[in-house]
Design an enzyme around this catalytic site. Sequence first.
Site, PDB file in Angstrom:
ATOM      1  N   ASP A 115      -6.934  -3.633  -7.857  1.00 11.59           N
ATOM      2  CA  ASP A 115      -6.624  -4.167  -6.539  1.00 11.59           C
ATOM      3  C   ASP A 115      -6.709  -5.684  -6.608  1.00 11.59           C
ATOM      4  OD1 ASP A 115      -6.128  -4.205  -3.778  1.00 11.59           O
ATOM      5  OD2 ASP A 115      -7.378  -2.442  -3.461  1.00 11.59           O
ATOM      6  N   ASP A 217      -3.206  -6.587  -2.367  1.00 13.39           N
ATOM      7  CA  ASP A 217      -3.712  -6.456  -1.006  1.00 13.39           C
ATOM      8  C   ASP A 217      -3.073  -7.487  -0.073  1.00 13.39           C
ATOM      9  OD1 ASP A 217      -5.835  -5.290   0.803  1.00 13.39           O
ATOM     10  OD2 ASP A 217      -6.445  -7.389   0.856  1.00 13.39           O
ATOM     11  N   GLU A 259       1.291  -4.748  -0.703  1.00 16.60           N
ATOM     12  CA  GLU A 259       0.971  -4.183   0.607  1.00 16.60           C
ATOM     13  C   GLU A 259       1.458  -5.153   1.677  1.00 16.60           C
ATOM     14  OE1 GLU A 259      -2.915  -2.737   3.218  1.00 16.60           O
ATOM     15  OE2 GLU A 259      -3.005  -4.580   2.049  1.00 16.60           O
ATOM     16  N   HIS A 333      -7.468   4.127   2.037  1.00 17.59           N
ATOM     17  CA  HIS A 333      -8.814   3.746   2.472  1.00 17.59           C
ATOM     18  C   HIS A 333      -8.843   3.098   3.852  1.00 17.59           C
ATOM     19  CE1 HIS A 333      -7.017   0.082   1.020  1.00 17.59           C
ATOM     20  NE2 HIS A 333      -8.016  -0.623   1.523  1.00 17.59           N
ATOM     21  N   ASP A 334      -7.693   2.745   4.403  1.00 18.79           N
ATOM     22  CA  ASP A 334      -7.604   2.123   5.724  1.00 18.79           C
ATOM     23  C   ASP A 334      -7.156   3.102   6.803  1.00 18.79           C
ATOM     24  OD1 ASP A 334      -8.386  -0.452   5.005  1.00 18.79           O
ATOM     25  OD2 ASP A 334      -6.358  -1.061   4.466  1.00 18.79           O
TER      26      ASP A 334
END
Length: 560
Positions: A115, A217, A259, A333-334
């Site tokens: 990440d 990210d 993302e 994860h969000d």
Amino acid sequence: MSDLTTPPHPAPDAASEITERWWHRATGYQIYPRSFADSNGDGMGDIPGIIAKLPHLSDLGIGFVWLSPVYASPMVDNGYDISDYRNIAPEFGTLDDMDRLIAAARERGIGIVMDLVVNHSSSLHAWFCKARAARDCPEHDYYIWRDPGPEGGPPDDARAAFGGPAWTYVPEVGQYYFHYFSPAQPDLNWQNPALRAEVYDMMRWWLDRGIAGFRMDVISLIGKDVDARLYEEGPHLHPFLQEMHREVLAGRDVLTIGESWSVSTETGLLYCGRDRDELDMVFEFSHIREGWHPELGKFAPKPFDLVAFKRALFSWQDLTREDGWHALFLSNHDLPRQVSFYADDQQFRRAGAKMLATVLHLLKGTPFVYQGEEIGMTNARFDRIDQYRDLETLNHFEEQIALGVEPEVFITGANRNSRDHSRTPMQWSDAPNGGFTTGTPWIEVNPNFCDINVAQDLGDPDSIFTHYRRLIALRQQNDIVAFGHTRQLLAADAGVLAFERRLGGRRIVVFANFTPHPQRRDLPEDVTGRGEALVHSHARRDEVPGQLDLAPFESFACQI
């Protein structure tokens, strides 16, 4: 990457002009390290725990792992606030552990995708510690600073995504710094060439250690113009991504996924078009946002609208028909657990989990499995705000209560959409704490772990895990699944999602019931014949020619 790389050759779909790469037929798996597997009983997942669970990923057929941040961090935002990009947080292990993970995964044909969090750093990063101490040091310009406004306050009234003002004052330098998220996450100044050089050098350092690529990210924020309040997809975004490709990625057979919460079908191919030299694919959220209130956001979810969901989902299938590539996901994860959000996690949990998997894994693109999705893990049920750990949820709770919202109303929304639902520990068995840890877990384990766990699914030939394994194998083996064009069917249908995949003269048809009620549909005239069933399904063809019966939350998929 020799054991993950396939020799370049044209994909079977001649019209698309795609050169097949190792990740085109692979399925990704996201690991949220603190919640995956704890090897030492401290209640926190770690890298040795991940290494111990690699056989699970190999058995599932995973091609690469997207590893959420394990870098050194004060953990204000669970590792998305990085204080040292070239070290590992002690709670997760050591750099030697990370090297062991990369090597052990490679032996199983699994790449590790790190990440990359470079829109912001931690406020405890050495760069920011120097930056906040003096204006005349080089690191000061690694961040975004502005003098106070005319009345001595912030430069403007911009709000942070996690709540509160987006500007924080530092008396030592007499300036405000910008943070799109929390004050503990100051935004990096990508306008500074020296900062960009630092980032690129760090990326090369990780790639040289053998990782398979980066998930980037909120990468759409790096081109921002704060003075114009252009944050998402700002004027400098694509020149920076192209520079990153030239300086770091060109010539390396690695995977890059960006993302972006703002990317649309109008801008999507700017990121991943084959001639852009930027990224391989992008996580976009149009289908996710369809479940949010247009003004109040995620903590005020609206009823699920299948027609709107399909419109968003298939618009990206249309966009990437001839160019670009799509990252396929419903969970991360969000986000909340997909079987709880899109299906029924009580009466029809198993059927709903399989149906959602069938839909996602038979679309064109690269599917991502979020940890626990492969056994149908569900949202937890929290009754009190002190059970939450998520910074975003806690900050928005304080803001909403200050505005007069009743705590029970906020908790209701959080129980549907809070990020913590995907962060409860992985449920490995019916042992205490779901087999995740022998200690006290950092966040409560979902109490349904006795009934929903990996050990139980592995012992059931009709399990959700088995269904996922078959779907993942299909992408590896079936050219239509990997590269066929997609055409939506029944676009206006409010209860059933349907599509076909075509490659040459062959095709796959998929029908999925998104309701808790049986559905009967007339098949389109050109969808005839039973075909060959691709995966096990409880859906059945009716005796009446040209009709299809679907049980609640069931799907039908066959190759013709």
